[in-house]
Design an enzyme around this catalytic site. Structure first.
Site, PDB file in Angstrom:
ATOM      1  N   GLU A 191      -5.986  -4.608  10.667  1.00 19.73           N
ATOM      2  CA  GLU A 191      -5.002  -3.556  10.915  1.00 19.73           C
ATOM      3  C   GLU A 191      -5.394  -2.753  12.156  1.00 19.73           C
ATOM      4  O   GLU A 191      -6.196  -1.817  12.057  1.00 19.73           O
ATOM      5  CB  GLU A 191      -4.938  -2.596   9.735  1.00 19.73           C
ATOM      6  CG  GLU A 191      -4.535  -3.233   8.435  1.00 19.73           C
ATOM      7  CD  GLU A 191      -3.905  -2.205   7.507  1.00 19.73           C
ATOM      8  OE1 GLU A 191      -2.728  -2.371   7.171  1.00 19.73           O
ATOM      9  OE2 GLU A 191      -4.577  -1.235   7.148  1.00 19.73           O
TER      10      GLU A 191
ATOM     11  N   SER B 297       2.804  -1.659  10.699  1.00 22.67           N
ATOM     12  CA  SER B 297       4.240  -1.653  11.017  1.00 22.67           C
ATOM     13  C   SER B 297       4.934  -2.981  10.730  1.00 22.67           C
ATOM     14  O   SER B 297       5.832  -3.389  11.479  1.00 22.67           O
ATOM     15  CB  SER B 297       4.470  -1.218  12.467  1.00 22.67           C
ATOM     16  OG  SER B 297       4.028   0.117  12.650  1.00 22.67           O
TER      17      SER B 297
ATOM     18  N   ASN C 104       0.868  -1.180   0.000  1.00 20.15           N
ATOM     19  CA  ASN C 104       0.000   0.000   0.000  1.00 20.15           C
ATOM     20  C   ASN C 104       0.905   1.231   0.000  1.00 20.15           C
ATOM     21  O   ASN C 104       1.427   1.623   1.036  1.00 20.15           O
ATOM     22  CB  ASN C 104      -0.898  -0.032   1.248  1.00 20.15           C
ATOM     23  CG  ASN C 104      -1.760   1.219   1.362  1.00 20.15           C
ATOM     24  OD1 ASN C 104      -1.900   1.970   0.400  1.00 20.15           O
ATOM     25  ND2 ASN C 104      -2.336   1.436   2.529  1.00 20.15           N
TER      26      ASN C 104
ATOM     27  N   GLU D  29      -7.035   5.200   7.425  1.00 21.72           N
ATOM     28  CA  GLU D  29      -6.710   6.602   7.083  1.00 21.72           C
ATOM     29  C   GLU D  29      -7.864   7.261   6.342  1.00 21.72           C
ATOM     30  O   GLU D  29      -8.064   8.473   6.432  1.00 21.72           O
ATOM     31  CB  GLU D  29      -5.406   6.638   6.261  1.00 21.72           C
ATOM     32  CG  GLU D  29      -4.201   6.350   7.149  1.00 21.72           C
ATOM     33  CD  GLU D  29      -2.991   5.798   6.407  1.00 21.72           C
ATOM     34  OE1 GLU D  29      -2.976   5.812   5.167  1.00 21.72           O
ATOM     35  OE2 GLU D  29      -2.059   5.342   7.097  1.00 21.72           O
TER      36      GLU D  29
ATOM     37  N   GLY E 245       1.780   2.641  10.828  1.00 24.18           N
ATOM     38  CA  GLY E 245       2.731   3.738  10.676  1.00 24.18           C
ATOM     39  C   GLY E 245       3.377   4.208  11.971  1.00 24.18           C
ATOM     40  O   GLY E 245       3.950   5.294  12.025  1.00 24.18           O
TER      41      GLY E 245
ATOM     42  N   LYS F 187       0.143   4.236  -0.413  1.00 21.04           N
ATOM     43  CA  LYS F 187      -0.518   5.464   0.077  1.00 21.04           C
ATOM     44  C   LYS F 187      -0.241   6.615  -0.900  1.00 21.04           C
ATOM     45  O   LYS F 187      -0.217   6.369  -2.104  1.00 21.04           O
ATOM     46  CB  LYS F 187      -0.071   5.772   1.514  1.00 21.04           C
ATOM     47  CG  LYS F 187      -0.212   4.528   2.408  1.00 21.04           C
ATOM     48  CD  LYS F 187      -0.040   4.792   3.861  1.00 21.04           C
ATOM     49  CE  LYS F 187      -0.235   3.476   4.620  1.00 21.04           C
ATOM     50  NZ  LYS F 187      -0.182   3.634   6.063  1.00 21.04           N
TER      51      LYS F 187
ATOM     52  N   HIS G   4      -9.696   1.635   4.487  1.00 20.31           N
ATOM     53  CA  HIS G   4      -8.455   1.830   5.237  1.00 20.31           C
ATOM     54  C   HIS G   4      -8.704   2.849   6.355  1.00 20.31           C
ATOM     55  O   HIS G   4      -9.456   3.803   6.171  1.00 20.31           O
ATOM     56  CB  HIS G   4      -7.349   2.312   4.300  1.00 20.31           C
ATOM     57  CG  HIS G   4      -6.002   2.259   4.942  1.00 20.31           C
ATOM     58  ND1 HIS G   4      -5.591   3.199   5.858  1.00 20.31           N
ATOM     59  CD2 HIS G   4      -4.992   1.357   4.848  1.00 20.31           C
ATOM     60  CE1 HIS G   4      -4.376   2.882   6.281  1.00 20.31           C
ATOM     61  NE2 HIS G   4      -3.991   1.768   5.681  1.00 20.31           N
TER      62      HIS G   4
HETATM   63  P1  PGA Z   1       2.434   0.595   7.782  1.00 15.54           P
HETATM   64  O1  PGA Z   1       1.027   0.766   7.053  1.00 15.54           O
HETATM   65  O2  PGA Z   1       3.038  -0.692   7.278  1.00 15.54           O
HETATM   66  O3  PGA Z   1       3.247   1.797   7.369  1.00 15.54           O
HETATM   67  O4  PGA Z   1       2.171   0.544   9.243  1.00 15.54           O
HETATM   68  C1  PGA Z   1       0.171  -0.308   6.910  1.00 15.54           C
HETATM   69  C2  PGA Z   1      -1.103   0.147   6.244  1.00 15.54           C
HETATM   70  O5  PGA Z   1      -1.546   1.265   6.487  1.00 15.54           O
HETATM   71  O6  PGA Z   1      -1.692  -0.579   5.448  1.00 15.54           O
END
Ligand code: PGA
Length: 251
Positions: free
Chosen positions: A161, A203, A8, A88, A167, A10, A86
Protein backbone atom coordinates in the site's frame (compact mmCIF):
# COMPACT_ATOMS: atom_id res chain seq x y z
CA UNK A 1 -6.12 -19.00 -7.92
CA UNK A 2 -8.85 -17.17 -6.04
CA UNK A 3 -8.09 -13.51 -5.31
CA UNK A 4 -8.35 -12.30 -1.73
CA UNK A 5 -10.37 -9.14 -1.16
CA UNK A 6 -9.99 -7.51 2.25
CA UNK A 7 -12.51 -4.92 3.45
CA UNK A 8 -10.77 -2.56 5.85
CA UNK A 9 -13.63 -0.59 7.39
CA UNK A 10 -11.23 1.50 9.51
CA UNK A 11 -13.23 3.50 12.11
CA UNK A 12 -16.58 3.05 10.29
CA UNK A 13 -19.53 2.74 10.51
CA UNK A 14 -20.52 4.34 13.80
CA UNK A 15 -23.67 2.33 14.53
CA UNK A 16 -23.92 -1.40 15.10
CA UNK A 17 -27.01 -1.64 12.87
CA UNK A 18 -25.06 -0.23 9.93
CA UNK A 19 -22.23 -2.64 10.62
CA UNK A 20 -24.62 -5.57 10.47
CA UNK A 21 -26.13 -4.33 7.20
CA UNK A 22 -22.73 -3.81 5.64
CA UNK A 23 -21.56 -7.25 6.76
CA UNK A 24 -24.64 -8.93 5.27
CA UNK A 25 -24.13 -7.13 1.97
CA UNK A 26 -20.42 -7.99 1.80
CA UNK A 27 -20.58 -11.63 2.94
CA UNK A 28 -18.93 -13.52 0.08
CA UNK A 29 -16.36 -16.30 -0.20
CA UNK A 30 -12.83 -15.05 -0.74
CA UNK A 31 -13.52 -11.90 1.28
CA UNK A 32 -12.10 -10.84 4.65
CA UNK A 33 -14.08 -8.26 6.59
CA UNK A 34 -12.21 -6.21 9.16
CA UNK A 35 -14.62 -4.11 11.27
CA UNK A 36 -13.70 -2.00 14.30
CA UNK A 37 -13.18 -4.04 17.50
CA UNK A 38 -16.60 -3.35 19.08
CA UNK A 39 -18.36 -4.84 16.03
CA UNK A 40 -16.29 -8.03 15.74
CA UNK A 41 -18.75 -10.19 17.63
CA UNK A 42 -21.90 -9.07 15.86
CA UNK A 43 -20.26 -9.12 12.41
CA UNK A 44 -18.79 -12.55 13.13
CA UNK A 45 -22.29 -13.85 13.83
CA UNK A 46 -23.61 -12.52 10.52
CA UNK A 47 -20.87 -13.92 8.27
CA UNK A 48 -21.44 -17.26 6.56
CA UNK A 49 -18.95 -17.04 3.70
CA UNK A 50 -16.48 -14.26 4.38
CA UNK A 51 -13.74 -14.53 7.02
CA UNK A 52 -13.54 -12.19 9.98
CA UNK A 53 -10.53 -9.91 10.33
CA UNK A 54 -9.27 -7.46 12.95
CA UNK A 55 -7.54 -4.16 12.19
CA UNK A 56 -4.88 -4.48 14.86
CA UNK A 57 -3.66 -6.71 17.67
CA UNK A 58 -1.39 -6.57 20.70
CA UNK A 59 1.54 -8.92 21.28
CA UNK A 60 0.93 -9.97 24.89
CA UNK A 61 -1.61 -12.61 25.81
CA UNK A 62 -2.94 -10.68 28.81
CA UNK A 63 -1.84 -8.14 31.37
CA UNK A 64 -1.75 -4.50 32.33
CA UNK A 65 -2.00 -3.02 28.82
CA UNK A 66 -4.80 -0.49 28.87
CA UNK A 67 -6.72 -0.32 25.63
CA UNK A 68 -5.03 -3.28 23.95
CA UNK A 69 -6.57 -6.49 22.62
CA UNK A 70 -4.76 -9.84 22.68
CA UNK A 71 -4.58 -12.58 20.04
CA UNK A 72 -6.49 -14.96 22.34
CA UNK A 73 -9.34 -12.46 22.69
CA UNK A 74 -9.58 -11.99 18.95
CA UNK A 75 -9.58 -15.71 18.33
CA UNK A 76 -12.41 -16.15 20.80
CA UNK A 77 -14.59 -14.01 18.51
CA UNK A 78 -13.75 -16.08 15.46
CA UNK A 79 -11.16 -13.72 14.00
CA UNK A 80 -8.97 -15.45 11.40
CA UNK A 81 -7.02 -12.58 9.86
CA UNK A 82 -5.39 -9.53 11.38
CA UNK A 83 -4.18 -6.41 9.61
CA UNK A 84 -0.85 -5.30 11.07
CA UNK A 85 1.25 -2.21 10.41
CA UNK A 86 -1.29 -0.19 8.45
CA UNK A 87 0.24 3.17 7.51
CA UNK A 88 -2.48 4.99 9.47
CA UNK A 89 -1.23 3.24 12.61
CA UNK A 90 2.40 3.86 11.73
CA UNK A 91 1.54 7.55 11.32
CA UNK A 92 0.31 7.50 14.94
CA UNK A 93 3.62 6.17 16.17
CA UNK A 94 3.64 2.42 15.56
CA UNK A 95 7.24 1.40 14.91
CA UNK A 96 8.73 -1.53 13.00
CA UNK A 97 9.69 -3.07 16.33
CA UNK A 98 6.07 -2.99 17.48
CA UNK A 99 4.88 -4.32 14.15
CA UNK A 100 7.35 -7.20 14.34
CA UNK A 101 6.17 -8.17 17.82
CA UNK A 102 2.56 -8.12 16.66
CA UNK A 103 3.34 -10.27 13.61
CA UNK A 104 5.13 -12.85 15.76
CA UNK A 105 2.31 -12.96 18.31
CA UNK A 106 -0.43 -13.23 15.70
CA UNK A 107 1.26 -16.04 13.78
CA UNK A 108 2.05 -17.81 17.04
CA UNK A 109 -1.64 -17.71 17.94
CA UNK A 110 -2.59 -19.23 14.60
CA UNK A 111 -3.98 -16.05 13.05
CA UNK A 112 -3.26 -15.16 9.44
CA UNK A 113 -1.40 -11.87 9.13
CA UNK A 114 -2.01 -9.14 6.57
CA UNK A 115 1.14 -7.05 6.89
CA UNK A 116 0.93 -3.60 5.31
CA UNK A 117 4.02 -2.04 3.77
CA UNK A 118 4.50 0.85 1.39
CA UNK A 119 6.56 3.93 0.76
CA UNK A 120 5.58 7.58 1.26
CA UNK A 121 5.48 9.96 -1.70
CA UNK A 122 8.79 11.66 -0.97
CA UNK A 123 10.47 8.27 -1.47
CA UNK A 124 8.53 7.24 -4.55
CA UNK A 125 9.12 10.66 -6.06
CA UNK A 126 12.84 9.96 -6.06
CA UNK A 127 12.60 6.70 -7.96
CA UNK A 128 10.91 3.33 -8.09
CA UNK A 129 14.21 1.80 -6.97
CA UNK A 130 14.07 3.94 -3.82
CA UNK A 131 10.53 2.67 -3.17
CA UNK A 132 11.76 -0.92 -3.51
CA UNK A 133 14.55 -0.28 -1.03
CA UNK A 134 12.07 1.29 1.41
CA UNK A 135 9.72 -1.70 1.19
CA UNK A 136 12.50 -4.25 1.58
CA UNK A 137 13.72 -2.46 4.68
CA UNK A 138 10.21 -2.55 6.15
CA UNK A 139 9.83 -6.24 5.38
CA UNK A 140 13.18 -7.04 6.94
CA UNK A 141 12.28 -5.15 10.13
CA UNK A 142 8.65 -6.24 10.37
CA UNK A 143 9.32 -9.92 9.74
CA UNK A 144 12.26 -10.14 12.10
CA UNK A 145 12.72 -13.73 13.20
CA UNK A 146 9.91 -15.01 10.98
CA UNK A 147 10.92 -18.02 8.90
CA UNK A 148 9.26 -20.68 6.81
CA UNK A 149 8.68 -22.88 9.87
CA UNK A 150 5.94 -20.56 11.17
CA UNK A 151 4.55 -19.29 7.90
CA UNK A 152 2.52 -20.90 5.16
CA UNK A 153 1.11 -19.29 2.03
CA UNK A 154 -2.19 -19.18 3.88
CA UNK A 155 -0.88 -17.46 6.98
CA UNK A 156 1.13 -14.52 5.67
CA UNK A 157 -0.26 -11.94 3.28
CA UNK A 158 1.64 -8.79 2.38
CA UNK A 159 -0.43 -5.76 1.39
CA UNK A 160 1.57 -3.36 -0.74
CA UNK A 161 0.00 0.00 0.00
CA UNK A 162 1.90 3.06 -1.20
CA UNK A 163 1.07 5.60 1.51
CA UNK A 164 0.31 8.35 -1.01
CA UNK A 165 -2.34 6.19 -2.67
CA UNK A 166 -4.37 5.47 0.46
CA UNK A 167 -7.64 7.36 0.65
CA UNK A 168 -6.50 9.89 -1.95
CA UNK A 169 -8.24 8.67 -5.08
CA UNK A 170 -4.79 8.50 -6.64
CA UNK A 171 -4.10 4.80 -7.06
CA UNK A 172 -0.74 3.43 -8.14
CA UNK A 173 -0.28 2.40 -11.76
CA UNK A 174 -1.34 -1.25 -12.03
CA UNK A 175 1.89 -2.10 -13.85
CA UNK A 176 4.01 -0.59 -11.07
CA UNK A 177 1.95 -2.28 -8.35
CA UNK A 178 2.39 -5.59 -10.17
CA UNK A 179 6.15 -5.06 -10.43
CA UNK A 180 6.33 -4.27 -6.72
CA UNK A 181 4.17 -7.28 -5.82
CA UNK A 182 6.45 -9.60 -7.76
CA UNK A 183 9.49 -7.95 -6.23
CA UNK A 184 8.11 -8.47 -2.69
CA UNK A 185 7.23 -12.11 -3.40
CA UNK A 186 10.67 -12.89 -4.84
CA UNK A 187 12.59 -11.08 -2.14
CA UNK A 188 10.83 -13.07 0.59
CA UNK A 189 11.50 -16.35 -1.18
CA UNK A 190 15.16 -15.51 -1.60
CA UNK A 191 15.78 -14.02 1.84
CA UNK A 192 13.62 -16.35 3.94
CA UNK A 193 12.13 -19.07 1.80
CA UNK A 194 8.71 -17.60 2.53
CA UNK A 195 5.86 -18.10 0.12
CA UNK A 196 3.35 -15.28 0.54
CA UNK A 197 0.37 -13.73 -1.19
CA UNK A 198 0.73 -10.06 -2.14
CA UNK A 199 -2.24 -7.69 -2.31
CA UNK A 200 -2.43 -4.16 -3.63
CA UNK A 201 -4.14 -1.43 -1.58
CA UNK A 202 -4.67 2.28 -2.14
CA UNK A 203 -7.76 3.86 -3.73
CA UNK A 204 -9.03 0.61 -5.25
CA UNK A 205 -12.50 1.22 -6.71
CA UNK A 206 -14.88 -0.21 -9.30
CA UNK A 207 -13.14 1.62 -12.12
CA UNK A 208 -9.60 0.41 -11.46
CA UNK A 209 -10.20 -2.95 -9.73
CA UNK A 210 -9.98 -4.97 -12.92
CA UNK A 211 -6.68 -3.39 -13.94
CA UNK A 212 -5.11 -4.44 -10.62
CA UNK A 213 -6.76 -7.82 -10.17
CA UNK A 214 -6.15 -8.95 -13.74
CA UNK A 215 -2.42 -8.92 -12.98
CA UNK A 216 -1.24 -12.37 -12.04
CA UNK A 217 1.38 -10.89 -9.74
CA UNK A 218 -1.34 -9.32 -7.58
CA UNK A 219 -3.19 -11.84 -5.40
CA UNK A 220 -5.98 -9.50 -4.34
CA UNK A 221 -6.84 -6.11 -2.92
CA UNK A 222 -7.06 -4.32 0.40
CA UNK A 223 -10.03 -2.01 0.04
CA UNK A 224 -10.76 0.90 2.37
CA UNK A 225 -13.24 3.55 1.26
CA UNK A 226 -14.99 1.43 -1.36
CA UNK A 227 -15.60 -1.36 1.17
CA UNK A 228 -18.10 0.93 2.93
CA UNK A 229 -20.26 1.17 -0.20
CA UNK A 230 -22.02 -2.17 -0.61
CA UNK A 231 -22.77 -1.81 -4.33
CA UNK A 232 -19.21 -0.80 -5.18
CA UNK A 233 -17.68 -3.44 -2.97
CA UNK A 234 -19.84 -6.16 -4.48
CA UNK A 235 -18.69 -5.13 -7.95
CA UNK A 236 -15.04 -5.33 -6.90
CA UNK A 237 -15.61 -8.81 -5.49
CA UNK A 238 -17.34 -9.84 -8.71
CA UNK A 239 -14.40 -8.59 -10.76
CA UNK A 240 -12.08 -10.67 -8.56
CA UNK A 241 -14.19 -13.77 -9.19
CA UNK A 242 -14.28 -13.23 -12.95
CA UNK A 243 -10.56 -12.67 -13.20
CA UNK A 244 -9.81 -15.80 -11.17
CA UNK A 245 -12.09 -17.90 -13.39
CA UNK A 246 -10.51 -16.54 -16.53
CA UNK A 247 -7.00 -17.22 -15.19
CA UNK A 248 -8.04 -20.74 -14.23
CA UNK A 249 -9.27 -21.25 -17.79
CA UNK A 250 -5.77 -20.33 -18.97
CA UNK A 251 -6.47 -16.81 -20.27
P1 PGA B 1 -8.49 3.17 0.49
O1 PGA B 1 -7.79 2.50 1.75
O2 PGA B 1 -9.04 2.04 -0.35
O3 PGA B 1 -9.58 4.04 1.05
O4 PGA B 1 -7.45 3.94 -0.24
C1 PGA B 1 -6.99 1.38 1.61
C2 PGA B 1 -6.41 1.01 2.95
O5 PGA B 1 -6.10 1.89 3.74
O6 PGA B 1 -6.25 -0.17 3.26
Amino acid sequence: MRKLIVANWKMHPVAVRQAVGLARASDTRGVVIAPPFPFLEVVGKVLRHAALGAQDIFWAARGAFTGEVSPTMLKAFGVRYVIIGHSERRALGETDTMVARKVTAALGAGLAVILCVGEPWDVRRKSFAAAKRFVVRQLRADLRGIGSSVVSRQSLVIAYEPVWAIGTGRADKPADAATMAQFIRKSLVVSRKLSVRVLYGGSVNTRNAHAFLARREIDGALVGGASLKPVEFKKIVEVAGKVARSHAAGH
